[in-house]
Design a protein around this motif. Structure first.
Motif, PDB file in Angstrom:
ATOM      1  N   GLU A 190      90.524   0.587 -21.791  1.00  0.00           N
ATOM      2  CA  GLU A 190      89.911   1.696 -22.508  1.00  0.00           C
ATOM      3  C   GLU A 190      88.631   1.231 -23.204  1.00  0.00           C
ATOM      4  O   GLU A 190      88.384   0.033 -23.378  1.00  0.00           O
ATOM      5  N   THR A 191      87.832   2.196 -23.601  1.00  0.00           N
ATOM      6  CA  THR A 191      86.600   1.898 -24.300  1.00  0.00           C
ATOM      7  C   THR A 191      86.867   1.225 -25.641  1.00  0.00           C
ATOM      8  O   THR A 191      87.886   1.484 -26.283  1.00  0.00           O
ATOM      9  N   VAL A 192      85.950   0.365 -26.044  1.00  0.00           N
ATOM     10  CA  VAL A 192      86.012  -0.229 -27.379  1.00  0.00           C
ATOM     11  C   VAL A 192      84.956   0.374 -28.288  1.00  0.00           C
ATOM     12  O   VAL A 192      84.840  -0.016 -29.456  1.00  0.00           O
ATOM     13  N   LEU A 193      84.174   1.324 -27.759  1.00  0.00           N
ATOM     14  CA  LEU A 193      83.060   1.899 -28.520  1.00  0.00           C
ATOM     15  C   LEU A 193      83.434   3.279 -29.033  1.00  0.00           C
ATOM     16  O   LEU A 193      83.773   4.167 -28.243  1.00  0.00           O
ATOM     17  N   TYR A 194      83.353   3.460 -30.336  1.00  0.00           N
ATOM     18  CA  TYR A 194      83.610   4.753 -30.959  1.00  0.00           C
ATOM     19  C   TYR A 194      82.462   5.080 -31.895  1.00  0.00           C
ATOM     20  O   TYR A 194      81.987   4.227 -32.645  1.00  0.00           O
ATOM     21  N   GLY A 195      82.025   6.326 -31.843  1.00  0.00           N
ATOM     22  CA  GLY A 195      80.879   6.732 -32.636  1.00  0.00           C
ATOM     23  C   GLY A 195      79.580   6.341 -31.951  1.00  0.00           C
ATOM     24  O   GLY A 195      79.563   5.561 -31.002  1.00  0.00           O
ATOM     25  N   PRO A 196      78.457   6.914 -32.394  1.00  0.00           N
ATOM     26  CA  PRO A 196      77.165   6.601 -31.776  1.00  0.00           C
ATOM     27  C   PRO A 196      76.783   5.159 -32.019  1.00  0.00           C
ATOM     28  O   PRO A 196      76.890   4.652 -33.131  1.00  0.00           O
ATOM     29  N   PRO A 197      76.337   4.441 -30.984  1.00  0.00           N
ATOM     30  CA  PRO A 197      75.992   3.036 -31.157  1.00  0.00           C
ATOM     31  C   PRO A 197      74.685   2.861 -31.915  1.00  0.00           C
ATOM     32  O   PRO A 197      73.793   3.695 -31.839  1.00  0.00           O
ATOM     33  N   ASP A 198      74.579   1.770 -32.640  1.00  0.00           N
ATOM     34  CA  ASP A 198      73.302   1.437 -33.259  1.00  0.00           C
ATOM     35  C   ASP A 198      72.364   0.915 -32.174  1.00  0.00           C
ATOM     36  O   ASP A 198      72.779   0.664 -31.039  1.00  0.00           O
ATOM     37  N   PRO A 199      71.066   0.750 -32.486  1.00  0.00           N
ATOM     38  CA  PRO A 199      70.124   0.317 -31.439  1.00  0.00           C
ATOM     39  C   PRO A 199      70.507  -0.988 -30.761  1.00  0.00           C
ATOM     40  O   PRO A 199      70.336  -1.142 -29.547  1.00  0.00           O
ATOM     41  N   ALA A 200      71.054  -1.949 -31.520  1.00  0.00           N
ATOM     42  CA  ALA A 200      71.428  -3.220 -30.909  1.00  0.00           C
ATOM     43  C   ALA A 200      72.575  -3.040 -29.915  1.00  0.00           C
ATOM     44  O   ALA A 200      72.580  -3.641 -28.833  1.00  0.00           O
ATOM     45  N   THR A 201      73.553  -2.209 -30.270  1.00  0.00           N
ATOM     46  CA  THR A 201      74.673  -1.959 -29.368  1.00  0.00           C
ATOM     47  C   THR A 201      74.207  -1.209 -28.124  1.00  0.00           C
ATOM     48  O   THR A 201      74.634  -1.506 -27.003  1.00  0.00           O
ATOM     49  N   PHE A 202      73.318  -0.243 -28.327  1.00  0.00           N
ATOM     50  CA  PHE A 202      72.785   0.494 -27.176  1.00  0.00           C
ATOM     51  C   PHE A 202      72.062  -0.454 -26.233  1.00  0.00           C
ATOM     52  O   PHE A 202      72.192  -0.366 -25.010  1.00  0.00           O
ATOM     53  N   ARG A 203      71.299  -1.389 -26.798  1.00  0.00           N
ATOM     54  CA  ARG A 203      70.589  -2.338 -25.961  1.00  0.00           C
ATOM     55  C   ARG A 203      71.579  -3.213 -25.186  1.00  0.00           C
ATOM     56  O   ARG A 203      71.374  -3.498 -23.998  1.00  0.00           O
ATOM     57  N   THR A 204      72.675  -3.603 -25.837  1.00  0.00           N
ATOM     58  CA  THR A 204      73.712  -4.366 -25.143  1.00  0.00           C
ATOM     59  C   THR A 204      74.310  -3.546 -24.004  1.00  0.00           C
ATOM     60  O   THR A 204      74.546  -4.064 -22.902  1.00  0.00           O
ATOM     61  N   MET A 205      74.556  -2.257 -24.260  1.00  0.00           N
ATOM     62  CA  MET A 205      75.073  -1.370 -23.226  1.00  0.00           C
ATOM     63  C   MET A 205      74.173  -1.392 -21.999  1.00  0.00           C
ATOM     64  O   MET A 205      74.630  -1.593 -20.862  1.00  0.00           O
ATOM     65  N   VAL A 206      72.884  -1.167 -22.228  1.00  0.00           N
ATOM     66  CA  VAL A 206      71.956  -1.023 -21.114  1.00  0.00           C
ATOM     67  C   VAL A 206      71.779  -2.343 -20.370  1.00  0.00           C
ATOM     68  O   VAL A 206      71.794  -2.395 -19.132  1.00  0.00           O
ATOM     69  N   ASP A 207      71.617  -3.429 -21.111  1.00  0.00           N
ATOM     70  CA  ASP A 207      71.442  -4.726 -20.455  1.00  0.00           C
ATOM     71  C   ASP A 207      72.688  -5.127 -19.670  1.00  0.00           C
ATOM     72  O   ASP A 207      72.592  -5.717 -18.585  1.00  0.00           O
ATOM     73  N   THR A 208      73.870  -4.806 -20.218  1.00  0.00           N
ATOM     74  CA  THR A 208      75.105  -5.091 -19.499  1.00  0.00           C
ATOM     75  C   THR A 208      75.184  -4.281 -18.217  1.00  0.00           C
ATOM     76  O   THR A 208      75.592  -4.787 -17.155  1.00  0.00           O
ATOM     77  N   ARG A 209      74.782  -3.028 -18.285  1.00  0.00           N
ATOM     78  CA  ARG A 209      74.791  -2.171 -17.102  1.00  0.00           C
ATOM     79  C   ARG A 209      73.854  -2.713 -16.018  1.00  0.00           C
ATOM     80  O   ARG A 209      74.197  -2.739 -14.840  1.00  0.00           O
TER      81      ARG A 209
END
Length: 367
Positions: A190-209
Protein backbone atom coordinates in the motif's frame (compact mmCIF):
# COMPACT_ATOMS: atom_id res chain seq x y z
CA UNK A 1 -5.15 9.23 7.60
CA UNK A 2 -6.77 11.98 5.58
CA UNK A 3 -6.10 11.80 1.86
CA UNK A 4 -3.76 9.83 -0.30
CA UNK A 5 -1.12 11.75 -2.20
CA UNK A 6 -2.35 12.62 -5.70
CA UNK A 7 -0.49 14.64 -8.35
CA UNK A 8 1.73 16.41 -6.04
CA UNK A 9 1.55 20.15 -5.48
CA UNK A 10 -1.91 21.66 -5.32
CA UNK A 11 -3.89 18.48 -4.72
CA UNK A 12 -5.27 19.64 -1.39
CA UNK A 13 -6.97 22.55 -3.16
CA UNK A 14 -8.93 20.20 -5.39
CA UNK A 15 -9.99 18.04 -2.48
CA UNK A 16 -10.99 21.11 -0.49
CA UNK A 17 -13.04 22.42 -3.41
CA UNK A 18 -14.81 19.09 -3.66
CA UNK A 19 -15.66 19.22 0.04
CA UNK A 20 -17.07 22.71 -0.35
CA UNK A 21 -19.22 21.60 -3.25
CA UNK A 22 -20.55 18.71 -1.22
CA UNK A 23 -21.88 21.20 1.28
CA UNK A 24 -23.31 23.63 -1.25
CA UNK A 25 -25.15 21.18 -3.51
CA UNK A 26 -27.36 19.42 -0.99
CA UNK A 27 -30.40 20.20 -3.10
CA UNK A 28 -28.94 17.96 -5.81
CA UNK A 29 -28.18 14.95 -3.62
CA UNK A 30 -27.93 11.62 -5.40
CA UNK A 31 -30.91 9.24 -5.37
CA UNK A 32 -30.91 6.18 -3.12
CA UNK A 33 -28.26 3.56 -3.91
CA UNK A 34 -29.29 0.23 -5.52
CA UNK A 35 -29.90 -2.77 -3.29
CA UNK A 36 -27.13 -4.95 -4.72
CA UNK A 37 -23.49 -4.08 -5.35
CA UNK A 38 -22.80 -2.32 -8.65
CA UNK A 39 -20.26 -3.84 -11.03
CA UNK A 40 -19.05 -0.96 -13.22
CA UNK A 41 -18.16 -1.63 -16.86
CA UNK A 42 -15.04 -0.36 -18.60
CA UNK A 43 -15.45 0.97 -22.17
CA UNK A 44 -14.50 -1.42 -24.95
CA UNK A 45 -11.55 -0.63 -27.20
CA UNK A 46 -12.41 0.43 -30.74
CA UNK A 47 -9.57 -1.10 -32.75
CA UNK A 48 -9.63 -4.16 -35.01
CA UNK A 49 -7.50 -6.37 -32.76
CA UNK A 50 -8.44 -8.29 -29.61
CA UNK A 51 -6.23 -7.53 -26.63
CA UNK A 52 -4.01 -9.64 -24.40
CA UNK A 53 -2.26 -8.85 -21.12
CA UNK A 54 0.64 -10.25 -19.10
CA UNK A 55 2.17 -9.12 -15.80
CA UNK A 56 5.86 -8.77 -14.99
CA UNK A 57 8.01 -7.52 -12.13
CA UNK A 58 11.52 -6.08 -12.45
CA UNK A 59 14.09 -5.49 -9.73
CA UNK A 60 16.70 -2.73 -9.88
CA UNK A 61 19.51 -3.85 -7.60
CA UNK A 62 21.35 -0.58 -8.14
CA UNK A 63 18.69 1.34 -6.19
CA UNK A 64 17.25 1.07 -2.70
CA UNK A 65 13.51 1.56 -2.43
CA UNK A 66 13.05 5.28 -1.56
CA UNK A 67 9.76 4.82 0.31
CA UNK A 68 10.80 1.85 2.46
CA UNK A 69 14.58 1.31 2.48
CA UNK A 70 14.13 -1.81 4.61
CA UNK A 71 12.74 -3.53 1.54
CA UNK A 72 16.13 -3.32 -0.14
CA UNK A 73 16.36 -3.21 -3.94
CA UNK A 74 13.71 -1.28 -5.84
CA UNK A 75 10.99 -3.45 -7.40
CA UNK A 76 8.59 -2.34 -10.15
CA UNK A 77 5.44 -4.14 -11.33
CA UNK A 78 4.07 -3.74 -14.87
CA UNK A 79 1.32 -5.00 -17.13
CA UNK A 80 1.98 -5.35 -20.86
CA UNK A 81 -1.19 -4.88 -22.91
CA UNK A 82 -0.89 -5.84 -26.57
CA UNK A 83 -2.75 -6.77 -29.76
CA UNK A 84 -3.53 -10.47 -29.70
CA UNK A 85 -3.67 -13.00 -32.51
CA UNK A 86 -6.58 -14.77 -30.81
CA UNK A 87 -8.19 -14.72 -27.37
CA UNK A 88 -9.96 -18.05 -27.70
CA UNK A 89 -9.94 -19.89 -24.38
CA UNK A 90 -8.26 -17.00 -22.56
CA UNK A 91 -10.20 -15.38 -19.70
CA UNK A 92 -10.73 -11.64 -19.41
CA UNK A 93 -8.46 -10.21 -16.77
CA UNK A 94 -9.96 -8.39 -13.79
CA UNK A 95 -9.03 -4.74 -13.41
CA UNK A 96 -7.86 -5.46 -9.86
CA UNK A 97 -6.56 -8.75 -8.53
CA UNK A 98 -8.52 -10.43 -5.72
CA UNK A 99 -5.85 -9.19 -3.31
CA UNK A 100 -5.86 -5.61 -4.63
CA UNK A 101 -9.62 -5.07 -4.81
CA UNK A 102 -10.39 -4.86 -1.06
CA UNK A 103 -7.46 -2.50 -0.52
CA UNK A 104 -8.69 -0.21 -3.31
CA UNK A 105 -12.21 -0.32 -1.86
CA UNK A 106 -10.89 0.71 1.55
CA UNK A 107 -8.63 3.51 0.33
CA UNK A 108 -10.72 5.02 -2.49
CA UNK A 109 -13.20 6.92 -0.27
CA UNK A 110 -10.32 8.61 1.55
CA UNK A 111 -9.08 10.42 -1.51
CA UNK A 112 -11.87 10.66 -4.05
CA UNK A 113 -15.19 10.55 -2.25
CA UNK A 114 -16.01 7.22 -3.87
CA UNK A 115 -18.51 5.05 -2.01
CA UNK A 116 -17.30 2.87 0.84
CA UNK A 117 -19.97 0.28 0.02
CA UNK A 118 -22.23 -0.66 -2.86
CA UNK A 119 -19.57 -1.43 -5.48
CA UNK A 120 -17.97 -4.78 -6.25
CA UNK A 121 -14.56 -3.55 -7.40
CA UNK A 122 -13.20 -7.07 -7.61
CA UNK A 123 -15.76 -8.01 -10.28
CA UNK A 124 -14.78 -5.26 -12.74
CA UNK A 125 -13.37 -6.91 -15.86
CA UNK A 126 -11.00 -5.47 -18.42
CA UNK A 127 -11.24 -6.25 -22.15
CA UNK A 128 -7.78 -7.83 -22.13
CA UNK A 129 -7.36 -11.60 -22.06
CA UNK A 130 -4.71 -13.09 -19.82
CA UNK A 131 -1.80 -14.65 -21.67
CA UNK A 132 -3.36 -14.47 -25.15
CA UNK A 133 -0.84 -15.11 -27.95
CA UNK A 134 0.38 -11.82 -29.45
CA UNK A 135 -0.36 -10.73 -32.99
CA UNK A 136 2.75 -11.33 -35.15
CA UNK A 137 4.74 -8.31 -36.31
CA UNK A 138 6.90 -5.58 -34.81
CA UNK A 139 4.83 -3.09 -32.84
CA UNK A 140 5.51 0.32 -31.29
CA UNK A 141 5.86 0.13 -27.51
CA UNK A 142 4.56 2.86 -25.21
CA UNK A 143 5.02 3.21 -21.45
CA UNK A 144 2.32 4.58 -19.14
CA UNK A 145 2.91 6.15 -15.73
CA UNK A 146 -0.21 6.99 -13.65
CA UNK A 147 -1.11 9.98 -11.51
CA UNK A 148 0.42 10.43 -8.07
CA UNK A 149 -1.07 7.91 -5.67
CA UNK A 150 -2.85 6.02 -8.45
CA UNK A 151 -2.13 2.46 -9.48
CA UNK A 152 -1.43 1.54 -13.09
CA UNK A 153 -4.81 -0.22 -13.25
CA UNK A 154 -6.62 3.13 -13.53
CA UNK A 155 -5.06 3.51 -16.99
CA UNK A 156 -6.56 0.29 -18.33
CA UNK A 157 -9.03 1.77 -20.83
CA UNK A 158 -6.55 3.96 -22.71
CA UNK A 159 -3.99 1.14 -22.80
CA UNK A 160 -6.49 -1.31 -24.25
CA UNK A 161 -7.55 1.25 -26.84
CA UNK A 162 -3.98 1.72 -28.07
CA UNK A 163 -3.34 -2.03 -28.01
CA UNK A 164 -6.44 -2.73 -30.08
CA UNK A 165 -4.97 -0.42 -32.75
CA UNK A 166 -1.60 -2.17 -32.80
CA UNK A 167 0.56 -0.79 -29.98
CA UNK A 168 2.14 -2.64 -27.07
CA UNK A 169 1.46 -0.59 -23.91
CA UNK A 170 3.40 -1.21 -20.70
CA UNK A 171 1.56 0.16 -17.66
CA UNK A 172 4.04 0.84 -14.87
CA UNK A 173 3.24 0.79 -11.16
CA UNK A 174 5.40 2.70 -8.68
CA UNK A 175 5.13 0.67 -5.44
CA UNK A 176 5.13 2.59 -2.19
CA UNK A 177 3.48 5.53 -3.87
CA UNK A 178 0.71 3.71 -5.77
CA UNK A 179 -2.47 3.20 -3.73
CA UNK A 180 -2.06 -0.57 -3.94
CA UNK A 181 -0.10 -3.07 -6.01
CA UNK A 182 0.16 -6.84 -5.66
CA UNK A 183 3.78 -8.01 -5.62
CA UNK A 184 5.01 -11.31 -7.10
CA UNK A 185 4.92 -12.98 -3.67
CA UNK A 186 1.19 -12.28 -3.41
CA UNK A 187 1.39 -9.52 -0.81
CA UNK A 188 -0.19 -6.14 -1.50
CA UNK A 189 1.97 -3.10 -0.97
CA UNK A 190 0.00 0.00 0.00
CA UNK A 191 0.96 3.63 -0.34
CA UNK A 192 3.05 5.27 2.36
CA UNK A 193 2.10 8.79 1.23
CA UNK A 194 -0.83 10.57 2.84
CA UNK A 195 -1.74 14.18 2.30
CA UNK A 196 -0.24 16.50 -0.34
CA UNK A 197 3.52 16.05 -0.63
CA UNK A 198 5.92 18.88 0.04
CA UNK A 199 8.18 19.95 -2.86
CA UNK A 200 11.01 17.66 -1.78
CA UNK A 201 8.71 14.63 -1.61
CA UNK A 202 7.19 15.50 -4.97
CA UNK A 203 10.66 15.69 -6.46
CA UNK A 204 11.44 12.26 -5.00
CA UNK A 205 8.22 10.94 -6.54
CA UNK A 206 9.10 12.21 -10.00
CA UNK A 207 12.75 11.19 -9.94
CA UNK A 208 11.79 7.72 -8.69
CA UNK A 209 9.27 7.39 -11.50
CA UNK A 210 11.83 8.38 -14.13
CA UNK A 211 14.25 5.78 -12.77
CA UNK A 212 11.47 3.16 -12.70
CA UNK A 213 10.60 3.93 -16.33
CA UNK A 214 14.22 3.69 -17.41
CA UNK A 215 14.44 0.32 -15.67
CA UNK A 216 11.45 -0.87 -17.71
CA UNK A 217 13.01 0.46 -20.92
CA UNK A 218 16.20 -1.45 -20.09
CA UNK A 219 14.24 -4.65 -19.52
CA UNK A 220 11.80 -4.54 -22.44
CA UNK A 221 13.57 -7.51 -23.97
CA UNK A 222 12.43 -9.63 -21.01
CA UNK A 223 8.74 -9.11 -21.66
CA UNK A 224 6.76 -12.15 -22.73
CA UNK A 225 5.75 -10.15 -25.82
CA UNK A 226 9.23 -8.73 -26.50
CA UNK A 227 9.41 -10.47 -29.90
CA UNK A 228 6.56 -8.30 -31.23
CA UNK A 229 7.89 -4.96 -29.98
CA UNK A 230 9.98 -2.48 -31.95
CA UNK A 231 12.30 -0.64 -29.52
CA UNK A 232 13.04 1.92 -32.24
CA UNK A 233 9.45 3.15 -31.88
CA UNK A 234 9.10 3.88 -28.18
CA UNK A 235 6.88 6.48 -26.54
CA UNK A 236 5.60 7.42 -23.10
CA UNK A 237 2.49 9.05 -21.69
CA UNK A 238 1.47 9.89 -18.15
CA UNK A 239 -1.28 11.46 -16.12
CA UNK A 240 -0.67 14.27 -13.62
CA UNK A 241 2.57 13.50 -11.75
CA UNK A 242 2.98 10.78 -14.36
CA UNK A 243 2.81 13.43 -17.07
CA UNK A 244 5.61 15.31 -15.35
CA UNK A 245 7.68 12.14 -15.13
CA UNK A 246 6.94 11.18 -18.73
CA UNK A 247 8.25 14.51 -20.00
CA UNK A 248 11.37 14.28 -17.84
CA UNK A 249 12.03 10.77 -19.12
CA UNK A 250 11.71 11.95 -22.72
CA UNK A 251 14.06 14.85 -22.00
CA UNK A 252 16.71 12.55 -20.53
CA UNK A 253 16.43 9.35 -22.58
CA UNK A 254 16.91 9.38 -26.37
CA UNK A 255 15.05 6.07 -26.70
CA UNK A 256 11.77 7.95 -26.23
CA UNK A 257 10.45 9.22 -29.57
CA UNK A 258 7.16 10.86 -28.48
CA UNK A 259 5.54 11.92 -25.20
CA UNK A 260 2.05 12.86 -24.00
CA UNK A 261 1.45 14.81 -20.80
CA UNK A 262 -2.10 14.46 -19.50
CA UNK A 263 -2.39 17.46 -17.17
CA UNK A 264 0.98 17.31 -15.45
CA UNK A 265 3.13 20.31 -14.49
CA UNK A 266 6.27 20.87 -16.56
CA UNK A 267 8.08 23.46 -14.46
CA UNK A 268 10.63 21.23 -12.72
CA UNK A 269 13.13 21.32 -15.58
CA UNK A 270 13.32 23.00 -19.00
CA UNK A 271 11.82 21.01 -21.87
CA UNK A 272 14.46 20.50 -24.59
CA UNK A 273 11.91 20.39 -27.40
CA UNK A 274 13.45 17.49 -29.32
CA UNK A 275 10.46 15.12 -29.17
CA UNK A 276 6.87 15.34 -30.43
CA UNK A 277 4.88 16.54 -27.41
CA UNK A 278 1.14 16.32 -26.76
CA UNK A 279 -0.33 18.42 -23.94
CA UNK A 280 -3.89 17.71 -22.78
CA UNK A 281 -5.68 19.41 -19.91
CA UNK A 282 -9.18 20.10 -18.59
CA UNK A 283 -10.97 23.36 -17.94
CA UNK A 284 -12.05 22.18 -14.48
CA UNK A 285 -8.60 21.54 -13.05
CA UNK A 286 -7.89 23.78 -10.06
CA UNK A 287 -4.24 24.07 -11.09
CA UNK A 288 -5.01 25.40 -14.58
CA UNK A 289 -3.06 28.62 -14.03
CA UNK A 290 0.10 26.82 -13.04
CA UNK A 291 -0.38 24.33 -15.87
CA UNK A 292 -0.56 27.12 -18.42
CA UNK A 293 2.46 28.82 -16.92
CA UNK A 294 4.50 25.62 -16.92
CA UNK A 295 3.51 24.91 -20.53
CA UNK A 296 4.19 28.43 -21.79
CA UNK A 297 6.39 28.61 -24.86
CA UNK A 298 6.51 24.87 -25.47
CA UNK A 299 6.23 23.63 -29.04
CA UNK A 300 3.49 21.05 -28.73
CA UNK A 301 0.04 20.02 -29.81
CA UNK A 302 -2.42 21.22 -27.17
CA UNK A 303 -6.02 20.42 -26.35
CA UNK A 304 -8.33 21.51 -23.53
CA UNK A 305 -11.25 19.26 -22.62
CA UNK A 306 -14.33 21.32 -21.75
CA UNK A 307 -16.67 20.66 -18.82
CA UNK A 308 -14.13 18.09 -17.62
CA UNK A 309 -11.92 17.56 -14.59
CA UNK A 310 -8.62 15.96 -13.66
CA UNK A 311 -9.51 12.24 -13.53
CA UNK A 312 -11.26 12.22 -16.91
CA UNK A 313 -7.91 10.98 -18.25
CA UNK A 314 -8.28 7.76 -16.23
CA UNK A 315 -10.79 4.94 -16.00
CA UNK A 316 -12.80 7.15 -13.67
CA UNK A 317 -14.17 8.74 -16.84
CA UNK A 318 -16.18 5.55 -17.30
CA UNK A 319 -16.58 4.41 -13.70
CA UNK A 320 -17.70 7.61 -11.96
CA UNK A 321 -20.69 8.38 -14.25
CA UNK A 322 -21.97 4.86 -13.59
CA UNK A 323 -21.62 5.37 -9.84
CA UNK A 324 -23.41 8.70 -10.18
CA UNK A 325 -26.26 7.22 -12.23
CA UNK A 326 -26.68 4.52 -9.57
CA UNK A 327 -26.90 7.11 -6.80
CA UNK A 328 -23.60 6.12 -5.22
CA UNK A 329 -21.89 9.50 -5.60
CA UNK A 330 -23.21 13.05 -5.60
CA UNK A 331 -23.09 15.62 -8.37
CA UNK A 332 -20.24 17.33 -6.56
CA UNK A 333 -18.08 14.22 -6.37
CA UNK A 334 -18.69 13.49 -10.04
CA UNK A 335 -17.86 17.08 -11.02
CA UNK A 336 -14.75 17.12 -8.84
CA UNK A 337 -13.42 13.95 -10.42
CA UNK A 338 -14.40 13.97 -14.10
CA UNK A 339 -16.44 17.15 -14.56
CA UNK A 340 -20.12 17.80 -15.34
CA UNK A 341 -19.79 17.21 -19.08
CA UNK A 342 -19.93 14.12 -21.27
CA UNK A 343 -17.05 12.02 -19.95
CA UNK A 344 -17.45 9.45 -22.73
CA UNK A 345 -16.99 12.17 -25.34
CA UNK A 346 -13.90 13.42 -23.53
CA UNK A 347 -12.51 9.88 -23.48
CA UNK A 348 -13.05 9.61 -27.23
CA UNK A 349 -10.99 12.78 -27.75
CA UNK A 350 -8.15 11.55 -25.55
CA UNK A 351 -8.12 8.22 -27.38
CA UNK A 352 -7.94 9.91 -30.79
CA UNK A 353 -5.16 12.23 -29.68
CA UNK A 354 -3.03 9.41 -28.29
CA UNK A 355 -3.57 7.25 -31.36
CA UNK A 356 -2.51 10.17 -33.54
CA UNK A 357 0.61 10.88 -31.50
CA UNK A 358 1.74 7.29 -31.54
CA UNK A 359 1.06 6.88 -35.24
CA UNK A 360 -2.16 4.94 -35.71
CA UNK A 361 -4.84 7.40 -36.79
CA UNK A 362 -5.12 11.02 -37.85
CA UNK A 363 -6.51 13.35 -35.19
CA UNK A 364 -9.71 14.59 -36.81
CA UNK A 365 -10.61 16.97 -34.03
CA UNK A 366 -10.95 20.73 -33.74
CA UNK A 367 -7.94 22.55 -32.49
Amino acid sequence: MTTLSRRGLGKAALLGATTALLGSRAAHAAPPAPAGPLVPVLPAPTGPHPVGVVRHAFTDRSRTDPWDPARGARQVVVSAVYPARTVAGRPRAPQLTPAEAPVFARLAPLVRGLPATGVDWGAVLTHAHTGAPPLPGRRPVVLYTPGGGDARTLGTGLAEELASHGTVVVLVDHPGEASQVELPDGTVRETVLYGPPDPATFRTMVDTRVADLRLVLDRLGELTVAAVTDPRRTGVYGHSAGGTAAALLAARDPRIRAVADLEGYLDLEPWPGRRPLLLLRTDGFEGAGRIESSWAGLRARRRTLRAANHWVFTDHAALVPQLHAAGLVTDAVRDGLVGPGDAAAATAVVRRELRALFGHAPARVRR
